[in-house]
Structures are given as C-alpha cells and as structure tokens.
Design a protein around this motif. Structure first.
Motif, PDB file in Angstrom:
ATOM      1  N   VAL A 124       0.828  -1.201   0.032  1.00  0.00           N
ATOM      2  CA  VAL A 124       0.035   0.018   0.018  1.00  0.00           C
ATOM      3  C   VAL A 124       0.834   1.055  -0.255  1.00  0.00           C
ATOM      4  CG1 VAL A 124      -1.791   1.152   1.482  1.00  0.00           C
ATOM      5  CG2 VAL A 124      -1.509  -1.125   1.312  1.00  0.00           C
ATOM      6  N   LYS A 125       0.520   2.131  -0.981  1.00  0.00           N
ATOM      7  CA  LYS A 125       1.068   3.604  -0.840  1.00  0.00           C
ATOM      8  C   LYS A 125      -0.029   4.758  -0.430  1.00  0.00           C
ATOM      9  CE  LYS A 125       5.743   3.027  -2.481  1.00  0.00           C
ATOM     10  NZ  LYS A 125       6.576   3.145  -3.420  1.00  0.00           N
ATOM     11  N   VAL A 126       0.082   5.543   0.334  1.00  0.00           N
ATOM     12  CA  VAL A 126      -0.916   6.638   0.399  1.00  0.00           C
ATOM     13  C   VAL A 126      -0.323   7.815   0.552  1.00  0.00           C
ATOM     14  CG1 VAL A 126      -2.541   7.630   2.100  1.00  0.00           C
ATOM     15  CG2 VAL A 126      -2.267   4.902   2.292  1.00  0.00           C
ATOM     16  N   SER A 127      -0.916   8.802  -0.346  1.00  0.00           N
ATOM     17  CA  SER A 127       0.014  10.043  -0.377  1.00  0.00           C
ATOM     18  C   SER A 127      -0.858  11.379   0.044  1.00  0.00           C
ATOM     19  CB  SER A 127       0.466  10.222  -1.692  1.00  0.00           C
ATOM     20  OG  SER A 127       1.427  11.430  -1.862  1.00  0.00           O
ATOM     21  N   GLU A 128      -0.357  12.021   0.867  1.00  0.00           N
ATOM     22  CA  GLU A 128      -1.221  13.240   1.629  1.00  0.00           C
ATOM     23  C   GLU A 128      -0.897  14.649   1.205  1.00  0.00           C
ATOM     24  OE1 GLU A 128      -0.599  12.315   5.525  1.00  0.00           O
ATOM     25  OE2 GLU A 128      -1.387  10.339   5.306  1.00  0.00           O
ATOM     26  N   HIS A 134      -0.212  18.119   2.996  1.00  0.00           N
ATOM     27  CA  HIS A 134      -0.139  18.963   4.478  1.00  0.00           C
ATOM     28  C   HIS A 134       0.144  20.300   4.078  1.00  0.00           C
ATOM     29  CE1 HIS A 134       0.954  15.170   6.864  1.00  0.00           C
ATOM     30  NE2 HIS A 134       0.800  14.689   5.775  1.00  0.00           N
ATOM     31  N   ALA A 140       4.450   1.263  -6.856  1.00  0.00           N
ATOM     32  CA  ALA A 140       5.726   2.090  -7.198  1.00  0.00           C
ATOM     33  C   ALA A 140       5.403   3.408  -6.977  1.00  0.00           C
ATOM     34  CB  ALA A 140       6.268   1.856  -8.690  1.00  0.00           C
ATOM     35  N   SER A 141       4.862   4.044  -7.877  1.00  0.00           N
ATOM     36  CA  SER A 141       4.338   5.539  -7.723  1.00  0.00           C
ATOM     37  C   SER A 141       3.682   5.962  -6.300  1.00  0.00           C
ATOM     38  CB  SER A 141       4.008   6.111  -8.842  1.00  0.00           C
ATOM     39  OG  SER A 141       3.263   7.528  -8.724  1.00  0.00           O
ATOM     40  N   ASP A 178      -2.320   9.627 -11.397  1.00  0.00           N
ATOM     41  CA  ASP A 178      -2.150  10.224 -12.397  1.00  0.00           C
ATOM     42  C   ASP A 178      -3.531  10.349 -13.175  1.00  0.00           C
ATOM     43  OD1 ASP A 178      -1.144  12.330 -14.272  1.00  0.00           O
ATOM     44  OD2 ASP A 178       0.752  11.151 -14.167  1.00  0.00           O
ATOM     45  N   LEU A 202       4.108   7.068   7.439  1.00  0.00           N
ATOM     46  CA  LEU A 202       4.536   8.212   6.597  1.00  0.00           C
ATOM     47  C   LEU A 202       6.110   8.329   6.483  1.00  0.00           C
ATOM     48  CD1 LEU A 202       2.886  10.907   5.718  1.00  0.00           C
ATOM     49  CD2 LEU A 202       3.617  11.773   8.055  1.00  0.00           C
ATOM     50  N   ALA A 223      13.551   6.741  -1.351  1.00  0.00           N
ATOM     51  CA  ALA A 223      12.709   6.738  -2.398  1.00  0.00           C
ATOM     52  C   ALA A 223      11.320   6.327  -1.712  1.00  0.00           C
ATOM     53  CB  ALA A 223      12.949   5.997  -3.601  1.00  0.00           C
ATOM     54  N   ASP A 224      11.169   5.882  -0.675  1.00  0.00           N
ATOM     55  CA  ASP A 224       9.977   5.552   0.123  1.00  0.00           C
ATOM     56  C   ASP A 224      10.407   5.380   1.590  1.00  0.00           C
ATOM     57  OD1 ASP A 224      11.231   3.177   0.375  1.00  0.00           O
ATOM     58  OD2 ASP A 224      10.259   2.154  -1.049  1.00  0.00           O
ATOM     59  N   ARG A 283       6.863  14.281  -1.688  1.00  0.00           N
ATOM     60  CA  ARG A 283       6.132  12.996  -2.068  1.00  0.00           C
ATOM     61  C   ARG A 283       6.764  11.711  -1.111  1.00  0.00           C
ATOM     62  NH1 ARG A 283       1.402  14.355  -3.657  1.00  0.00           N
ATOM     63  NH2 ARG A 283       1.249  15.633  -5.274  1.00  0.00           N
ATOM     64  N   HIS A 292       5.505  12.856   2.670  1.00  0.00           N
ATOM     65  CA  HIS A 292       4.341  12.901   3.049  1.00  0.00           C
ATOM     66  C   HIS A 292       3.677  11.698   2.347  1.00  0.00           C
ATOM     67  CE1 HIS A 292       4.027  17.247   4.178  1.00  0.00           C
ATOM     68  NE2 HIS A 292       4.452  16.403   5.371  1.00  0.00           N
ATOM     69  N   SER A 293       4.184  10.461   2.015  1.00  0.00           N
ATOM     70  CA  SER A 293       3.336   9.337   1.589  1.00  0.00           C
ATOM     71  C   SER A 293       3.819   8.260   2.616  1.00  0.00           C
ATOM     72  CB  SER A 293       3.688   9.106   0.055  1.00  0.00           C
ATOM     73  OG  SER A 293       4.971   8.780  -0.049  1.00  0.00           O
ATOM     74  N   GLN A 294       2.761   7.468   2.640  1.00  0.00           N
ATOM     75  CA  GLN A 294       2.995   6.449   3.660  1.00  0.00           C
ATOM     76  C   GLN A 294       3.345   5.256   2.864  1.00  0.00           C
ATOM     77  OE1 GLN A 294      -0.296   5.958   6.647  1.00  0.00           O
ATOM     78  NE2 GLN A 294      -1.185   7.859   5.772  1.00  0.00           N
ATOM     79  N   SER A 295       4.144   4.305   3.243  1.00  0.00           N
ATOM     80  CA  SER A 295       4.473   2.995   2.580  1.00  0.00           C
ATOM     81  C   SER A 295       5.002   2.289   3.793  1.00  0.00           C
ATOM     82  CB  SER A 295       5.413   3.080   1.259  1.00  0.00           C
ATOM     83  OG  SER A 295       6.498   3.547   1.884  1.00  0.00           O
ATOM     84  N   VAL A 296       5.004   0.944   3.232  1.00  0.00           N
ATOM     85  CA  VAL A 296       5.172  -0.291   4.264  1.00  0.00           C
ATOM     86  C   VAL A 296       6.784  -0.225   4.780  1.00  0.00           C
ATOM     87  CG1 VAL A 296       5.039  -2.554   4.761  1.00  0.00           C
ATOM     88  CG2 VAL A 296       3.351  -1.490   3.235  1.00  0.00           C
ATOM     89  N   THR A 343      11.747  10.177  -5.658  1.00  0.00           N
ATOM     90  CA  THR A 343      10.335   9.599  -6.212  1.00  0.00           C
ATOM     91  C   THR A 343      10.350   9.655  -7.631  1.00  0.00           C
ATOM     92  OG1 THR A 343       8.090  10.492  -5.927  1.00  0.00           O
ATOM     93  CG2 THR A 343       9.638  12.029  -6.267  1.00  0.00           C
ATOM     94  N   GLN A 401      10.281   5.966  -8.719  1.00  0.00           N
ATOM     95  CA  GLN A 401       9.155   5.237  -8.316  1.00  0.00           C
ATOM     96  C   GLN A 401       8.128   5.440  -9.777  1.00  0.00           C
ATOM     97  OE1 GLN A 401       9.036   3.407  -6.097  1.00  0.00           O
ATOM     98  NE2 GLN A 401      10.014   4.179  -4.192  1.00  0.00           N
ATOM     99  N   TYR A 402       8.318   6.736 -10.402  1.00  0.00           N
ATOM    100  CA  TYR A 402       7.474   6.949 -11.627  1.00  0.00           C
ATOM    101  C   TYR A 402       8.101   6.310 -12.592  1.00  0.00           C
ATOM    102  CZ  TYR A 402       6.091  11.032  -8.636  1.00  0.00           C
ATOM    103  OH  TYR A 402       5.979  11.714  -7.710  1.00  0.00           O
ATOM    104  N   LYS A 404       9.813   3.259 -12.401  1.00  0.00           N
ATOM    105  CA  LYS A 404       9.316   1.834 -12.309  1.00  0.00           C
ATOM    106  C   LYS A 404       7.706   1.743 -12.601  1.00  0.00           C
ATOM    107  CE  LYS A 404      11.627  -1.022 -10.965  1.00  0.00           C
ATOM    108  NZ  LYS A 404      12.740  -1.853 -11.578  1.00  0.00           N
ATOM    109  N   GLU A 405       6.952   2.692 -12.240  1.00  0.00           N
ATOM    110  CA  GLU A 405       5.703   2.699 -12.502  1.00  0.00           C
ATOM    111  C   GLU A 405       5.419   2.540 -14.178  1.00  0.00           C
ATOM    112  OE1 GLU A 405       3.163   2.821 -10.095  1.00  0.00           O
ATOM    113  OE2 GLU A 405       1.541   2.328 -11.469  1.00  0.00           O
ATOM    114  N   SER A 422       5.665  12.692 -12.464  1.00  0.00           N
ATOM    115  CA  SER A 422       4.465  11.993 -12.249  1.00  0.00           C
ATOM    116  C   SER A 422       4.816  10.743 -13.148  1.00  0.00           C
ATOM    117  CB  SER A 422       3.091  12.476 -12.411  1.00  0.00           C
ATOM    118  OG  SER A 422       2.905  12.900 -13.713  1.00  0.00           O
TER     119      SER A 422
END
Lengths: 190, 580
Positions: A34-38, A40, A60-61, A65, B6, B131-132, B161, B164-168, B236, B239-240, B242-243, B309
């Motif tokens: 999971v990824k969550v982007s917020e 602030h 990944a991202s 988009d 986060l 990157a995460d 990014r 302020h992004s949450q990942s595992v 980041t 990540q784009y 790789k996406e 992006s």
C-alpha cells in the motif's frame, strides 16, 4: 494483482486524512502493498485537497495520475468534477452532494457550475451521489462525513464487514467509535 | 512488525532505532513531522528551536558532546542554517549528526523551488536520498554510521512525495549507545584560519573516500532490464520510472546523491545504448554525467519545474500516457484561504481599508495577499518584512512611512524578525511593525514557539514577553490590539502611522483552530435586514456567501468571531445563541 487506485478529494479540513488512514489500514490488513500520499501545509487551509491510496502486489508511484483512478471518493461535488480527468474509463465516483463555494465564487469572480452530477454522468462517468452531510448529522456529527463515504465505498469492495469494522476500531478514537460506526452503516445502507 | 508509515515518521523511526539522543529543529512543510514524531519517543530529547541555524548549532553541540543528534528543516530552512553547515563540514563530528532537508518541488507550501542537492555539493558533505518510507528508515540509520565513519554530518534529503506518503516499513528495536567521550581538540573544533586551513585538506580527502564508499555501498543499486535504455534516477522519480517501465529498462537507482559513484555510473553507461537521467528540478546528476564525458539526455525534454509523475515520465520517455474525461464547464479554482474566525482577517481588512503598503512575511497570514483582502505587497522569506520596511522607509522617507507597515507572525518574529527590529531601533527608521501574535506556529500545523510558554511536548517552558522585548530594544511605542475589534485596529494603525517614531503593534488573539479556544455561537443573517450591500463580503470569510441575493452564513464553518457583524450597517447579523 495490478495496482488499484483510490483518490479521496475534498476541501481542506473536511477529514480526508482519517478516510485515507482507515483505507490504508484495511488494505494493509488484507495483505496488499500500500502507498498513501497526503497533502499537508498550506493546501489544507480550506483549499482543494487530494489524497492518493494505491494498493496491489507491488506499488511503485505514490501518486495517481490522469486516467488512472478506479475510484474517486469526494466530500464535495465541485471537487469530484475537478478531479474527473483522473478517473479511469470504467472508474466509479462516490460523492457527497454537499456544495461548498470556493473563494472565487464567494467573491463573485466565478460561478459554481450547475448540475455537476448529471454532467459527470453525461460525460460517461459512473457516479454514486448521496447527501453524506445529512447522513453524518443523522449519525450524530457533521464531522462524520468521512465515515459515511467509507461506508458507501465499502459496497464496491469485496472485503468482509468484519475487516472494515476492525479498521474503523483501529483508526477512530474510542470516544467517537459508536458515532463513526453508525455513520459507516448509514452510508453503506443509504 | 510491518506497518504503513509516513515517510517523515519513518525517518524518525530510523533516527530512534539508531540511538539518536538529541533533536533540535524548526518546523517547515514538508519536514515538520520528523521532529514531531521524535517527540513521541521518551528516550530522546526533542525541541523546537527559534530557527534552523540555532537548531543546527544546538544539534552540533549535542554531537560534539558525544551523543547522536539530529536537526530537520525544509529546503529554505537550510539557507538559514547554511552558515553552521559549511563549517561543521570542516570540524566534523564526535558522535554522529544527521541533518534532514525536505524539498518541495511543485511548491505545495513554499516560496521557492530550490534544489537542496546543491548544498551537499557546495558544503562538500554526503547526501542520501530515500525513495519511500522503508528507505527513509534505513537511510536514517545508515546516515549515522556514515557520519561516524567519515567524521562529518550527513544530509538526508527528503521531498514532499517521500515525506508525505505512507508506505510499508519494518521496525526494529532501538540501539542504545554509550556517549562518545568528549575530548578537547582545538585544532579540530576551533575554526580560526590557522586551524581551518589545516582542516580543508581533510575535507577534500574525505570527499574522495566517500566517493569510493559510494561505488560499492548498497545505497546505490543497479537493476538491469535490457541494454536498450539505462535510466539513472533517485527518490520519487525512481518510483515513476518503475511505474511506467517496470523491469523493462535498466535502472541505476541512486540512494547516495553526493558524492556520485563515477565508476558505477561509467560501468552502467557502458552496458546500455541510451543513457537517460530522470531527476526533479535541477540537472545535477545529468551535468555530472556530462562532466564525465558521457552521452546523456534528460533535461532536454524533462522539465526543470515542478513535480514529476508517471504520466510525465511516460510522455517524455515514450511510455503509455493515460488520459481521462473532462467537463465543458470551467471549474473554479479553490485556493487555500484564511479560516473562518482567523484572527488575521480583521487586521488585514483594516490594512486594506486604510490602503496601506504591507510588507509581508511567511506564515498563514501570507494569505492576506489573496482577494478580496489583497492586503500585501511583498513576501520574500522569514523575517524579511521587518528588514525590508526599514529599507523601504529609508528610501522613500515621508512619502512611505505614514502608510507602510510590516506584518510578521509570532513564530516568524522569533525566527528572524528580532534582528530586523534591532536594525530599525539602531538605524532609526520611522517604521511601524505589526506582530500578528496568534500564540502558535500556525501554517505548519500548530507548533509551539518561544512566545507560547510551552515546549514541543506541551509542557510549560520559558515564555518570551513580546512587549518587554520590543521595549528593551528601544521601542517606546508598543501597543496591543485585539484583531476581532475592527475599531481598535483602525485606531491603532492610524495613530502609529501618524506618529513620528518607530512603533510596534501586537495584534493578539490565539488561532481559531487551537483546541483550547472557545468559539461563540455561529451568526445568522436576518434576511429582512440584509440590504445586499455586500459589505460583509469584503473580508473574504469562507463562511459567508450570497444566497438568493442575501448574505448567508454557513453555520458549520462560522465560529462567531463577529468581524462581519461590525461591517454591517443594518444589524443583519445575529447570534444563533439561544436566550437564557
């Protein structure tokens, strides 16, 4: 599984962070990456806010988009329309029918477009619109719109009711648990 | 245990696990949560310092004393802290020191879009770039090992990014370390010319050793995916890439952005037909590749501005670009606004009404520049309002000093307003400074500061008395007004502008979003009394709009501040408070 995308959009201060927290918790518990982007900072002061929730085998991202969202969950109609271009061809919008005038409308510099739900339908989007504010008030607080929306969204997922309940319990302070559970049920069953 | 975290919280977790003992920072989006999360660990001393320079020096003192320390800030904060940074690079450290700097490409909440990687190059310090969240945690820990092995502070570069992004992430227990003994070492720590001259060769030699380290460090890794295209990327942007391309292209993923592993880059370049650098903002890695004589592309098509992006990467590098539906209607923008009940509103309305020239500063109140108030002429950086009004009035004299004010928040005043005020007191310009004291650092999400009387944990702390401070600096005219009282604001501003002396007005009322602030009942409009004159619309309150030709108050937003009520000549605003 290919990555799935849920966007949560609204007006700063409406409670989208709790909605994304809840969804993130639920999806983690289901074993997804999971990824969550917020958002602030400055954007939160009554501005347009967007949170991206992505899940799958390997995400990944951190962002979603244009043309990629499986779901857009919206606290406000204009915001659903603003982010419409992010919806996939067969994506689903779940929106509250609440309208909040942005400052350019308040000052008279711009018009709030009329009949946006029907226009989005006419553009080919699937839209599930309901008065989440009224349901939240029925549950006991106008601040519970986020849980009403999550309840509604739950209808489109195959996760068990128990899984949702567990995540609500994990993310909501005990003091407001019953209120939020009620809001969730009202959204789901409306 | 696996958990969603986060990026900033993951940095904090990494610092904690690495045995960090002292943290000193100044808040700034998108860096703030690192320090807020650190404050939740009882084993760590954590503080908000008045500014980033003080924070970095405080953190340096702690590492000098032998405890692992940390200091976090946003990109523009590093400008403020640049002075100690460049010389800590010479002294090196005793225990490890990590400095996080968070860039804000796209300027979600910033006044510029500078690329902090330039600082690592200029100060000759190593910089890591996760990157995460998992990397944020791991790199924070690795940064301490590098800091102690190479005797230098280590920069940890975040961006919005990642922050302020949450990942595992997977967490581990904290490592408790004994303090390194402090030993007096004048040649290493006293940076006067004779000693600094002898430290500079060490700095250059250290860079060479760090470059060797970068060649084999697992912080950098190659993911081969064919020989057609090789992409060098980090953060980041990785990540784009790789996406869009998955494993179909080869990637050199840089975790250490300075110094660069030149042999590794050459080796990677030799294995692919086309070499591309994908990096947000400035072409730093790309230019380094060019300087190495490599044929490389990147900023010939990729933008220098804003965030990337997956669609942007796909569009420029030949991937699948996604598109969606649009409506014919123009969708009005929804910019951020001052909240309903914001104490700044009444003050800015008064400045607008008096047609003042307003030299502004950094904070929520920068929103005073937004229509319909539009009561701001300049915003530059923290503290610039006060320094600039002095120069403005020195340049124009009588022409400007009767109608020009500086506005600055309480936290920004503590950060770098005091030195500007000293300049007014010392070089005597007839300037009027308004301190917007809302008793908190607002924009970054309610952090305490030296004027609030509380520390980062919410415990009682020292409290600087703004009135006494200004008087001690030599200001004889210091007065306090309540910004909810429009008449009092108007009188204070008119009088202080008219008088032939420098003055300070403290506009004091706590932020309406603070939990302890009690709100009055919302107001409502008596539509019979409303004459549709729209006087109440001049304050830009998000709770007030025109419905069916009459003013209307959104009761879910209104906090009953009563500013609109004072503008209505017809008494149309009424409290919804029930009698008795």
């Amino acid at each position: 599984m290919k990555t799935k995308n849920v966007m949560i959009v609204g007006v700063g201060g409406q409670g989208s962070l709790l909605a994304s927290k809840l969804l993130g918790h639920l999806l983690m518990e289901q074993g997804y990456d999971v990824k969550v982007s917020e958002v602030h900072g400055m954007s939160q002061r009554g501005g347009s806010v967007v949170t991206y929730v992505r899940y799958g085998d390997k995400v990944a991202s951190p962002v979603i988009d244009k043309g990629e969202a499986d779901f857009i969950v919206s606290f406000e109609v204009l915001e659903a329309a603003r982010w419409l271009s992010y919806l996939k061809a067969d994506g689903q919008i779940v929106t509250s029918t609440q309208q909040i005038d942005p400052m350019p409308v308040i000052t008279g510099a711009a018009q709030y477009p009329e009949d946006l739900v029907n226009k989005m339908l006419a553009a080919g989007a699937k839209v599930d619109a309901l008065d989440c504010l009224a349901l939240a008030e029925q549950a006991g607080s106008s601040k519970a719109v986020n849980l009403v929306l999550m309840g509604r969204l739950s209808k489109y997922f195959d996760f068990s009711d128990e899984a949702w309940q567990k995540s609500i319990e994990a993310c909501v302070p005990a003091k407001f648990l019953e209120l939020n559970k009620k809001a969730f049920e009202l959204g789901k069953n409306a | 245990m696996k958990q969603l975290m986060l990026g900033n919280a993951a940095v904090a977790r990494g610092l904690y696990e690495a045995g960090c003992c002292v943290v000193s920072s100044y808040p700034g989006t998108p860096s703030t949560e690192i320090t807020e999360e650190m404050a939740k660990f009882n084993e760590v001393y954590v503080e908000w310092a008045p500014n980033e320079k003080v924070a970095m020096e405080s953190a340096f003192g702690a590492c000098l004393a032998g405890k692992r320390s940390f200091c976090g800030m946003k990109h523009v904060g590093l400008n403020v802290a640049a002075d100690p940074l460049f010389t800590v690079a010479y002294t090196g450290v005793n225990a490890g020191m990590v400095i996080a700097v968070a860039d804000d490409p796209g300027m979600h909440s910033s006044q510029n879009e500078q690329d902090s990687r330039h600082y690592a190059i200029a100060a000759k310090l190593p910089m890591l770039e996760p990157a995460d969240s998992a990397e944020a945690l791991a790199f924070a820990k690795a940064a301490y090992d590098i800091s102690e092995e190479f005797d230098c502070p280590v920069l940890l570069k975040m961006c919005t990014r990642v922050a302020h992004s949450q990942s595992v992430v997977e967490t581990a227990p904290r490592q408790e370390l004994p303090a390194k003994p402090y030993e007096k070492n004048i040649a290493k720590y006293v940076m006067m010319p004779g000693n600094a001259i002898r430290r500079h060769p060490f700095v250059e030699e250290r860079m060479a050793r760090l470059a060797e380290f970068a060649e084999t460090s697992p912080l950098n890794r190659v993911e081969m995916g064919g020989t057609e295209v090789g992409i060098i990327t980090s953060s980041t942007s990785y990540q784009y890439v790789k996406e869009v391309f998955g494993d179909s292209v080869s990637v050199l993923k840089l975790g250490m952005i300075h110094p660069l592993p030149q042999k590794l880059i050459r080796d990677f370049a030799s294995k692919v037909k086309k070499l591309v650098v994908v990096e947000e903002l400035d072409p730093i890695v790309e230019n380094a590749c060019r300087a190495m004589g490599l044929a490389v592309t990147g900023k010939d098509t990729l933008p220098l501005l804003g965030e990337f992006s997956q669609n942007l990467v796909a569009q420029h590098l030949g991937g699948e670009v996604h598109t969606g539906k649009t409506l014919d209607d123009a969708i009005p923008p929804r910019p951020p606004v001052m909240c309903a009940g914001c104490p700044h509103r009444g003050l800015f309305y008064t400045l607008s009404k008096n047609k003042c020239t307003v030299l502004g500063d950094i904070g929520c109140y920068t929103l005073g520049a937004v229509a319909p108030l539009a009561a701001m002429d300049m915003t530059l950086c923290m503290g610039a309002s006060i320094s600039a009004i002095h120069g403005f009035n020195k340049a124009l004299g009588a022409e400007s000093q009767g109608k020009t004010v500086a506005v600055i928040g309480d936290s920004t005043f503590m950060h770098s307003g005091m030195t500007g005020l000293a300049n007014i007191a010392y070089n005597q310009s007839n300037s009027t400074v308004i301190i917007l004291d809302n008793s908190i650092t607002g924009m970054t999400g309610h952090q305490q500061n030296p004027t609030t009387g509380y520390n980062i944990k919410g415990d009682p702390a020292g409290k600087i008395d703004l009135e006494a401070l200004c008087r001690a600096m030599g200001f004889e005219r210091v007065r306090v007004v309540d910004p909810y009282d429009l008449k009092a604001c108007d009188t204070a501003i008119k009088e202080e502008l008219a008088v032939d002396a420098p003055s300070v007005i403290i506009s004091r009322r706590p932020c309406a979003l603070l939990k302890y602030v009690k709100h009055s009942a919302p107001l409502m409009v008596d539509t019979d009394k409303c004459k549709s004159c729209k006087a109440c619309m001049k304050i830009g309150c998000p709770a007030i709009s025109m419905k069916n030709g009459k003013a209307h108050v959104d009761a879910t937003l209104c906090v009953g501040c009563g500013v609109c009520e004072q503008l209505c000549a017809f008494g149309a605003f009424q409290s919804t408070k029930k009698e008795g």
